[in-house]
Design a protein around this motif. Structure first.
Motif, PDB file in Angstrom:
ATOM      1  N   ALA A 245     -70.105   3.530  25.026  1.00 36.13           N
ATOM      2  CA  ALA A 245     -70.921   4.727  25.233  1.00 36.13           C
ATOM      3  C   ALA A 245     -70.039   5.949  25.396  1.00 36.13           C
ATOM      4  O   ALA A 245     -68.998   5.900  26.062  1.00 36.13           O
ATOM      5  CB  ALA A 245     -71.812   4.567  26.465  1.00 36.13           C
ATOM      6  N   PHE A 246     -70.463   7.025  24.774  1.00 33.72           N
ATOM      7  CA  PHE A 246     -69.766   8.284  24.976  1.00 33.72           C
ATOM      8  C   PHE A 246     -69.808   8.622  26.454  1.00 33.72           C
ATOM      9  O   PHE A 246     -70.845   8.529  27.103  1.00 33.72           O
ATOM     10  CB  PHE A 246     -70.411   9.382  24.137  1.00 33.72           C
ATOM     11  CG  PHE A 246     -70.311   9.112  22.654  1.00 33.72           C
ATOM     12  CD1 PHE A 246     -69.106   9.305  21.986  1.00 33.72           C
ATOM     13  CD2 PHE A 246     -71.395   8.643  21.941  1.00 33.72           C
ATOM     14  CE1 PHE A 246     -69.001   9.042  20.629  1.00 33.72           C
ATOM     15  CE2 PHE A 246     -71.304   8.378  20.584  1.00 33.72           C
ATOM     16  CZ  PHE A 246     -70.097   8.575  19.923  1.00 33.72           C
ATOM     17  N   ALA A 247     -68.663   9.008  26.977  1.00 36.03           N
ATOM     18  CA  ALA A 247     -68.516   9.199  28.423  1.00 36.03           C
ATOM     19  C   ALA A 247     -69.399  10.304  28.956  1.00 36.03           C
ATOM     20  O   ALA A 247     -69.773  10.297  30.128  1.00 36.03           O
ATOM     21  CB  ALA A 247     -67.055   9.497  28.758  1.00 36.03           C
ATOM     22  N   ILE A 248     -69.740  11.244  28.096  1.00 37.53           N
ATOM     23  CA  ILE A 248     -70.531  12.386  28.536  1.00 37.53           C
ATOM     24  C   ILE A 248     -71.876  12.359  27.836  1.00 37.53           C
ATOM     25  O   ILE A 248     -71.968  12.516  26.623  1.00 37.53           O
ATOM     26  CB  ILE A 248     -69.801  13.703  28.227  1.00 37.53           C
ATOM     27  CG1 ILE A 248     -68.455  13.715  28.949  1.00 37.53           C
ATOM     28  CG2 ILE A 248     -70.635  14.890  28.666  1.00 37.53           C
ATOM     29  CD1 ILE A 248     -67.587  14.893  28.619  1.00 37.53           C
ATOM     30  N   SER A 276     -64.696   3.975  32.903  1.00 40.04           N
ATOM     31  CA  SER A 276     -64.347   5.211  32.202  1.00 40.04           C
ATOM     32  C   SER A 276     -64.086   6.318  33.202  1.00 40.04           C
ATOM     33  O   SER A 276     -65.031   6.896  33.749  1.00 40.04           O
ATOM     34  CB  SER A 276     -65.481   5.625  31.251  1.00 40.04           C
ATOM     35  OG  SER A 276     -65.268   6.925  30.757  1.00 40.04           O
ATOM     36  N   PRO A 277     -62.833   6.618  33.459  1.00 40.50           N
ATOM     37  CA  PRO A 277     -62.537   7.738  34.357  1.00 40.50           C
ATOM     38  C   PRO A 277     -63.192   9.036  33.901  1.00 40.50           C
ATOM     39  O   PRO A 277     -63.644   9.834  34.724  1.00 40.50           O
ATOM     40  CB  PRO A 277     -61.003   7.833  34.301  1.00 40.50           C
ATOM     41  CG  PRO A 277     -60.552   6.456  33.940  1.00 40.50           C
ATOM     42  CD  PRO A 277     -61.603   5.937  33.007  1.00 40.50           C
ATOM     43  N   ILE A 334     -70.813  -3.700  31.245  1.00 39.25           N
ATOM     44  CA  ILE A 334     -69.597  -2.904  31.221  1.00 39.25           C
ATOM     45  C   ILE A 334     -69.812  -1.743  30.255  1.00 39.25           C
ATOM     46  O   ILE A 334     -70.016  -1.945  29.057  1.00 39.25           O
ATOM     47  CB  ILE A 334     -68.370  -3.721  30.771  1.00 39.25           C
ATOM     48  CG1 ILE A 334     -68.137  -4.907  31.713  1.00 39.25           C
ATOM     49  CG2 ILE A 334     -67.132  -2.832  30.694  1.00 39.25           C
ATOM     50  CD1 ILE A 334     -67.048  -5.862  31.237  1.00 39.25           C
ATOM     51  N   LEU A 335     -69.830  -0.535  30.800  1.00 39.27           N
ATOM     52  CA  LEU A 335     -69.899   0.669  29.975  1.00 39.27           C
ATOM     53  C   LEU A 335     -68.500   1.242  29.866  1.00 39.27           C
ATOM     54  O   LEU A 335     -67.834   1.479  30.879  1.00 39.27           O
ATOM     55  CB  LEU A 335     -70.811   1.719  30.613  1.00 39.27           C
ATOM     56  CG  LEU A 335     -72.307   1.454  30.558  1.00 39.27           C
ATOM     57  CD1 LEU A 335     -72.862   1.319  31.958  1.00 39.27           C
ATOM     58  CD2 LEU A 335     -73.008   2.595  29.841  1.00 39.27           C
ATOM     59  N   GLY A 344     -59.842   3.722  23.201  1.00 42.10           N
ATOM     60  CA  GLY A 344     -60.259   3.581  24.589  1.00 42.10           C
ATOM     61  C   GLY A 344     -60.411   2.153  25.073  1.00 42.10           C
ATOM     62  O   GLY A 344     -60.085   1.177  24.384  1.00 42.10           O
ATOM     63  N   ARG A 345     -60.961   2.054  26.287  1.00 43.54           N
ATOM     64  CA  ARG A 345     -61.030   0.763  26.978  1.00 43.54           C
ATOM     65  C   ARG A 345     -62.019  -0.209  26.346  1.00 43.54           C
ATOM     66  O   ARG A 345     -61.872  -1.425  26.502  1.00 43.54           O
ATOM     67  CB  ARG A 345     -61.385   0.996  28.448  1.00 43.54           C
ATOM     68  CG  ARG A 345     -60.307   1.760  29.204  1.00 43.54           C
ATOM     69  CD  ARG A 345     -60.638   1.878  30.685  1.00 43.54           C
ATOM     70  NE  ARG A 345     -59.595   2.615  31.401  1.00 43.54           N
ATOM     71  CZ  ARG A 345     -59.588   2.795  32.711  1.00 43.54           C
ATOM     72  NH1 ARG A 345     -60.572   2.303  33.464  1.00 43.54           N
ATOM     73  NH2 ARG A 345     -58.616   3.475  33.282  1.00 43.54           N
TER      74      ARG A 345
END
Length: 461
Positions: A245-248, A276-277, A334-335, A344-345
């Motif tokens: 998922a896009f973090a924002i 996701s920090p 887990i997102l 990314g992660r």
């Protein structure tokens, strides 16, 4: 006036950027990064014909990387003037750009470890983002803002993500006045949390996104129903649910619905990890801008569900915390980013869990051509991650109803206020089938034949 399309053209969705040149000024709208496969990402350089030193202003529609990711290149190469955007866009773009710069450094270091003979430099570094905020000027919606000699801008709600806008430029040149509109990315009317897009009053020329110009999304209530069924099934089978998922925006949207599920006791509570920090930092920005929420989200906020309720969710900041998720047994969610699985992660979680049949992967957003996410959506039985071939035995679910992009009907609704004026229309930010289909619909309804530009094509008015 000349407008050069230096991104998201020729059937490309990412990399949005426009260079506007008049007799007296040069202004850019968005400076996005190209995302997807290697061929796409090789386009990430200064937009052709752009000299950042003589650029008068940069205007941002919103904070997503495909609209902001080349800003550090402008800064690195001498852009010293003002960046105009909403307060929320500035806050979120700062997070996005710092994260992107870190990834650029890490990717370059990794390539140089494996192929020292082909030394590569990062596209930009965190140092190239340092002046971003100090060069930004906050804009208020609907206000006329002089941004360059002869050019005034107004910003309107776009409903795509927190702080997202459409931009109207009024250009005075050689005794004539023209109004140019950039849709930016438009959100679906029924998207939760955010207010819906606003229609604009007038335009002589419209640059319009067409990401889903060929179809409508599944009705949102049906998407939520399917989402709940997948969650329940995974809980019963004790599987892991991976959500790239896009973090924002998308992460906050998914957490919103999971929290409601727990509160309404439709499913017993189980671990949900936000790995996701950047998403965690973005959640804090959401908390600072409740004025941008719609009525439903405002009501849920009163009940303590927004933006990231620690009663329901656990947060992974360090890489060590992220790695520990490999040993966690399901059921759990887990997102993790990136949303297209291209970095990314999430890549580490997919690498570890795709071989397991009980794993459920929920694809909840647009997947660029060539990206790992698109390969999974297209039914790949094996994929390459970090140079290793990984078998795909997990169940892959595509829930386009979660998309933050308007479908065809909503796109046409947004355009309806402008279509009656018979403006010139340019369709960008869409693959060829999508923009061709939307162009046909606009021609049928309004008798207009939209232009479908190639990258670096120029439109004159």
């Amino acid at each position: 006036m000349k407008i050069k399309i230096v991104g998201a053209a020729g059937g490309e969705v990412t990399g949005s950027s426009y260079l506007i040149e008049t007799a007296n000024a040069k202004v850019m709208v968005d400076a996005g990064m190209f995302q997807g496969g290697r061929n796409t990402e090789e386009k990430n350089r200064l937009p052709e014909g752009t000299d950042p030193k003589i650029l008068d202003a940069l205007l941002l529609t919103h904070a997503h990387l495909d609209h902001t990711g080349r800003i550090p290149l402008l800064l690195k190469n001498g852009f010293k003037n003002t960046i105009y955007a909403t307060d929320a866009t500035i806050d979120l773009a700062e997070i996005v750009l710092k994260d992107s710069a870190k990834i650029q450094e890490q990717d370059a270091a990794r390539k140089n470890r494996y192929h020292p003979e082909r030394h590569v430099e990062p596209l930009y570094t965190p140092n190239d983002t340092l002046s971003f905020r100090s060069q930004c000027q906050t804009v208020e919606l609907h206000q006329h803002i002089p941004v360059a000699d002869g050019i005034t801008a107004r910003f309107f709600e776009a409903g795509h993500m927190l702080g997202s806008t459409s931009i109207e430029l009024t250009v005075h040149e050689k005794g004539k006045t023209h109004v140019v509109v950039f849709s930016g990315d438009l959100g679906p009317i029924d998207q939760p949390i955010l207010r819906p897009f606003e229609q604009l009053p007038h335009a002589d020329l419209v640059f319009m996104e067409s990401t889903y110009g060929n179809r409508d999304h599944r009705p949102y209530n049906e998407t939520i129903k399917e989402f709940e069924e997948i969650i329940l099934k995974a809980v019963e089978s004790k599987g892991k649910i991976l959500i790239p998922a896009f973090a924002i925006g998308r992460t906050q949207q998914i957490l919103y619905h999971l929290a409601i599920l727990f509160v309404q006791k439709k499913v017993r509570h189980f671990p949900v990890f936000v790995d996701s920090p950047m998403a965690i930092r973005a959640g804090k920005v959401f908390a600072e801008h409740p004025d941008l929420f719609d009525e439903e989200a405002t009501d849920w906020k009163r009940q303590g569900l927004l933006p990231l309720d620690r009663n329901w969710f656990q947060f992974c900041v360090s890489m060590e915390e992220s790695k520990q998720l490999n040993s966690i047994e399901g059921p759990c969610v887990i997102l993790a980013g990136a949303g297209m699985c291209n970095a990314g992660r999430i890549q580490h979680h997919l690498k570890f869990n795709l071989p397991h049949q009980e794993t459920q992967v929920l694809i909840v957003g647009y997947q660029g051509s060539g990206s790992l996410g698109r390969q999974l959506v297209d039914g790949a039985t094996q994929v390459k991650i970090h140079g290793e071939t990984i078998p795909v035995r997990a169940q892959i679910h595509t829930l386009n109803g979660f998309s933050a992009h308007a479908g065809q009907s909503d796109l046409l609704k947004w355009f309806s206020s402008l279509g009656q004026m018979k403006p010139k229309v340019v369709l960008t930010h869409g693959e060829n089938l999508q923009r061709e289909t939307l162009a046909d619909q606009i021609e049928k309804k309004y008798g207009l034949k939209p232009l479908l530009p190639e990258l670096n094509e120029t439109v004159e008015i």
